[in-house]
Design an enzyme around this catalytic site. Structure first.
Site, PDB file in Angstrom:
ATOM      1  N   GLY A 102       0.578  -1.262  -0.041  1.00 19.66           N
ATOM      2  CA  GLY A 102       0.405   0.106  -0.194  1.00 19.66           C
ATOM      3  C   GLY A 102       0.927   1.222   0.342  1.00 19.66           C
ATOM      4  CB  SER A 103       4.308   2.216   0.962  1.00 22.33           C
ATOM      5  OG  SER A 103       5.119   0.778  -0.228  1.00 22.33           O
ATOM      6  CB  THR A 107       1.106   3.824  -7.674  1.00 17.67           C
ATOM      7  OG1 THR A 107       0.124   2.942  -7.092  1.00 17.67           O
ATOM      8  CG2 THR A 107       0.741   5.234  -8.811  1.00 17.67           C
ATOM      9  CG  ASP A 129       0.686  -8.460  -6.008  1.00 15.90           C
ATOM     10  OD1 ASP A 129      -0.154  -9.549  -4.850  1.00 15.90           O
ATOM     11  OD2 ASP A 129      -0.368  -7.820  -5.232  1.00 15.90           O
ATOM     12  NE  ARG A 132       4.674 -12.603  -2.928  1.00 15.42           N
ATOM     13  CZ  ARG A 132       5.690 -14.020  -2.598  1.00 15.42           C
ATOM     14  NH1 ARG A 132       4.942 -14.884  -2.311  1.00 15.42           N
ATOM     15  NH2 ARG A 132       6.365 -13.950  -1.077  1.00 15.42           N
ATOM     16  NE  ARG A 146       7.323 -12.415   3.806  1.00 12.63           N
ATOM     17  CZ  ARG A 146       5.729 -11.383   3.992  1.00 12.63           C
ATOM     18  NH1 ARG A 146       6.026 -10.456   3.082  1.00 12.63           N
ATOM     19  NH2 ARG A 146       5.020 -11.927   4.607  1.00 12.63           N
ATOM     20  CG  ASN A 149       8.716 -13.269  -4.288  1.00 15.46           C
ATOM     21  OD1 ASN A 149       8.464 -13.483  -5.577  1.00 15.46           O
ATOM     22  ND2 ASN A 149       8.700 -12.205  -3.051  1.00 15.46           N
ATOM     23  CB  SER A 173      11.888  -6.893  -0.993  1.00 19.48           C
ATOM     24  OG  SER A 173      11.951  -4.919  -1.224  1.00 19.48           O
TER      25      SER A 173
HETATM   26  N1  LIG Z   1       1.646 -11.646   4.837  1.00 15.64           N
HETATM   27  C1  LIG Z   1       1.318 -10.770   3.469  1.00 15.64           C
HETATM   28  N2  LIG Z   1       2.362 -10.136   3.432  1.00 15.64           N
HETATM   29  C2  LIG Z   1       2.772  -9.113   2.738  1.00 15.64           C
HETATM   30  N3  LIG Z   1       1.837  -9.029   1.406  1.00 15.64           N
HETATM   31  C3  LIG Z   1       1.012 -10.350   1.557  1.00 15.64           C
HETATM   32  C4  LIG Z   1       0.739 -11.116   2.113  1.00 15.64           C
HETATM   33  N4  LIG Z   1       0.153 -12.087   1.660  1.00 15.64           N
HETATM   34  C5  LIG Z   1      -0.353 -11.353   0.854  1.00 15.64           C
HETATM   35  N5  LIG Z   1       0.439 -10.337   0.058  1.00 15.64           N
HETATM   36  C6  LIG Z   1       0.351  -9.504  -1.097  1.00 15.64           C
HETATM   37  O1  LIG Z   1       1.241 -10.077  -1.964  1.00 15.64           O
HETATM   38  C7  LIG Z   1       1.978  -8.764  -2.718  1.00 15.64           C
HETATM   39  C8  LIG Z   1       3.702  -9.178  -1.923  1.00 15.64           C
HETATM   40  O2  LIG Z   1       4.037  -9.593  -2.525  1.00 15.64           O
HETATM   41  P1  LIG Z   1       5.852  -9.426  -2.755  1.00 15.64           P
HETATM   42  O3  LIG Z   1       6.506 -10.350  -3.906  1.00 15.64           O
HETATM   43  O4  LIG Z   1       6.350  -7.900  -3.016  1.00 15.64           O
HETATM   44  O5  LIG Z   1       6.168  -9.429  -1.034  1.00 15.64           O
HETATM   45  S1  LIG Z   1       7.786  -9.727  -0.795  1.00 15.64           S
HETATM   46  O6  LIG Z   1       8.153  -9.526  -1.072  1.00 15.64           O
HETATM   47  O7  LIG Z   1       7.835 -12.090  -0.867  1.00 15.64           O
HETATM   48  O8  LIG Z   1       7.458  -9.897   1.161  1.00 15.64           O
HETATM   49  C9  LIG Z   1       1.282  -7.575  -1.612  1.00 15.64           C
HETATM   50  O9  LIG Z   1       0.916  -7.190  -2.579  1.00 15.64           O
HETATM   51  P2  LIG Z   1       1.583  -5.452  -2.396  1.00 15.64           P
HETATM   52  O10 LIG Z   1       0.276  -4.728  -2.031  1.00 15.64           O
HETATM   53  O11 LIG Z   1       1.713  -5.002  -4.043  1.00 15.64           O
HETATM   54  O12 LIG Z   1       2.338  -5.438  -1.933  1.00 15.64           O
HETATM   55  C10 LIG Z   1       0.073  -8.249  -1.219  1.00 15.64           C
HETATM   56  O13 LIG Z   1      -0.951  -7.867  -2.420  1.00 15.64           O
HETATM   57  N1  LIG Z   2       1.000   9.040  -5.286  1.00 18.85           N
HETATM   58  C1  LIG Z   2      -0.290   8.490  -4.628  1.00 18.85           C
HETATM   59  N2  LIG Z   2      -1.371   9.944  -4.529  1.00 18.85           N
HETATM   60  C2  LIG Z   2      -1.943   8.534  -4.573  1.00 18.85           C
HETATM   61  N3  LIG Z   2      -2.363   8.131  -3.930  1.00 18.85           N
HETATM   62  C3  LIG Z   2      -1.898   6.658  -3.872  1.00 18.85           C
HETATM   63  C4  LIG Z   2      -0.212   7.197  -4.688  1.00 18.85           C
HETATM   64  N4  LIG Z   2       0.402   5.711  -5.180  1.00 18.85           N
HETATM   65  C5  LIG Z   2      -0.591   4.898  -4.617  1.00 18.85           C
HETATM   66  N5  LIG Z   2      -1.648   5.824  -4.282  1.00 18.85           N
HETATM   67  C6  LIG Z   2      -2.779   4.092  -3.457  1.00 18.85           C
HETATM   68  O1  LIG Z   2      -2.278   3.265  -3.123  1.00 18.85           O
HETATM   69  C7  LIG Z   2      -2.867   2.521  -2.671  1.00 18.85           C
HETATM   70  C8  LIG Z   2      -1.757   2.042  -2.606  1.00 18.85           C
HETATM   71  O2  LIG Z   2      -1.011   1.601  -4.557  1.00 18.85           O
HETATM   72  P1  LIG Z   2      -0.004   0.965  -4.121  1.00 18.85           P
HETATM   73  O3  LIG Z   2       1.002   1.186  -5.896  1.00 18.85           O
HETATM   74  O4  LIG Z   2      -0.810  -0.426  -5.239  1.00 18.85           O
HETATM   75  O5  LIG Z   2       0.790  -0.036  -3.673  1.00 18.85           O
HETATM   76  P2  LIG Z   2       1.682  -1.011  -3.211  1.00 18.85           P
HETATM   77  O6  LIG Z   2       2.056  -1.893  -5.112  1.00 18.85           O
HETATM   78  O7  LIG Z   2       2.507  -0.493  -2.515  1.00 18.85           O
HETATM   79  O8  LIG Z   2       0.937  -2.337  -3.062  1.00 18.85           O
HETATM   80  C9  LIG Z   2      -3.493   2.895  -4.672  1.00 18.85           C
HETATM   81  O9  LIG Z   2      -5.260   2.980  -4.294  1.00 18.85           O
HETATM   82  C10 LIG Z   2      -3.026   3.572  -5.366  1.00 18.85           C
HETATM   83  O10 LIG Z   2      -4.653   4.572  -5.737  1.00 18.85           O
END
Ligand SMILES: Nc1ncnc2c1ncn2[C@@H]1O[C@H](COP(=O)(O)OS(=O)(=O)O)[C@@H](OP(=O)(O)O)[C@H]1O
Ligand SMILES: Nc1ncnc2c1ncn2[C@@H]1O[C@H](COP(=O)(O)OP(=O)(O)O)[C@@H](O)[C@H]1O
Length: 268
Positions: A102-103, A107, A129, A132, A146, A149, A173
């Site tokens: 969510g960081s 995006t 994501d 995977r 992880r 991965n 990561s």
């Molecule tokens: N337990 C747990 N912890 C963290 N994330 C989780 C988990 N389970 C599922 N997800 C989903 O998997 C996405 C992260 O996958 P990654 O391959 O980037 O993770 S890692 O680098 O191996 O830690 C991550 O996507 P992002 O939100 O885009 O980061 C989540 O949607």
């Molecule tokens: N710069 C930004 N400004 C506003 N909202 C953002 C920004 N970047 C991402 N978001 C929002 O935050 C949420 C998580 O972004 P995402 O790219 O999926 O994060 P991650 O890949 O780290 O999980 C999404 O709903 C996206 O629309």
């Protein structure tokens, strides 16, 4: 162009046949690669079973044991990274985007790819994501998986960089040592970007509802909740809130492009 050998198994080449077009004939002729290749290799003794051992054989061929692969020989092509970079007019590199779920990793990765494309540069996104769903579908979110991965994505990113592509890897990561190991694969062309967003913001966004599930105990080992995230200590770029506000994805991408330009990655 590559094709599998049409000849009998007894005469089969150790590598696929190369097909070369001749302007005169207008069709493709098989070219048997490197006469003497088999002879050279067969004169090298089998190597021992160390984790990674190698020695020079006849004509500088190196027979190696790497992990569980024994008796393997690296084959070098004449068209290498340099030539591909000249063709693409850029330098292959790895932009490694790390941060909490969510960081904004995906995006900014897509915004960067889009902005580079608009300027005529070739980039490719490796999203955690997404990977995977295929290459890493056998991996869970245990610490061991992880790590595997991240290792695999590091190796794939290295191949893309070798192809001359600006490879954008976007994964949580969470472990410093694994990210450092990926850096070590491409030491001069690894740009680590930390999405330094507060957990509260990521949790408030929660686009997939995963934080809610993790807080409810329905997902175990969720990064930032009950699994660790080790922030980088010495990365190339940190993307943060400015006066409590989040910049737009394209201005974040611009920050990365400026860095790539300054460091000479946007020219051959
Ligand atoms: N337990 C747990 N912890 C963290 N994330 C989780 C988990 N389970 C599922 N997800 C989903 O998997 C996405 C992260 O996958 P990654 O391959 O980037 O993770 S890692 O680098 O191996 O830690 C991550 O996507 P992002 O939100 O885009 O980061 C989540 O949607
Ligand atoms: N710069 C930004 N400004 C506003 N909202 C953002 C920004 N970047 C991402 N978001 C929002 O935050 C949420 C998580 O972004 P995402 O790219 O999926 O994060 P991650 O890949 O780290 O999980 C999404 O709903 C996206 O629309």
């Amino acid at each position: 162009m590559l094709a599998t050998s049409p000849i009998s198994p007894l005469l089969r080449c150790p590598r696929p046949l190369l097909l070369r077009s001749t302007p005169l004939m207008g069709f493709q002729l098989p070219v048997v690669p490197l006469r003497g290749f088999r002879k050279r290799v067969s004169r090298i003794e089998a190597s021992d079973s160390n984790e990674h051992s190698s020695f020079l054989g006849v004509n500088n061929s190196v027979m190696s044991t790497v992990g569980k692969s024994t008796n393997i020989v690296w084959y070098e092509c004449k068209i290498g990274k340099h030539e591909r970079q000249q063709l693409l007019k850029q330098k292959g590199c790895v932009v490694w985007i790390t941060g909490l779920s969510g960081s904004g990793k995906s995006t900014v990765a897509c915004a960067l790819s889009r902005e580079l494309y608009a300027r005529g540069y070739l980039a490719y996104v490796l999203d955690g994501d997404n990977l995977r769903h295929g290459l890493n579908r056998d991996l869970s979110f245990s610490a061991e998986d992880r790590s595997e991965n991240i290792r695999r994505v590091g190796e794939v990113a290295k191949l893309f960089a070798d192809a001359g592509v600006i490879c954008i890897a976007s994964l949580i990561s969470p472990y410093r040592s694994e990210r450092d190991a990926c850096r070590a694969l491409v030491p001069d062309s690894f740009i680590e970007v930390f999405m330094d967003m507060p957990l509260e913001l990521c949790e408030a966004r929660d686009p997939k509802g995963l934080y809610k599930l993790a807080r409810a105990g329905k997902i175990k080992g969720f990064t930032g909740i009950d699994d660790p995230y080790e922030a980088p200590l010495n990365c190339e770029l940190v993307i943060q809130l400015k006066n409590g506000e989040c910049s737009s994805p394209s201005s974040m991408a611009e920050q990365i492009i400026m860095y790539l330009d300054e460091k000479g990655f946007l020219k051959a």
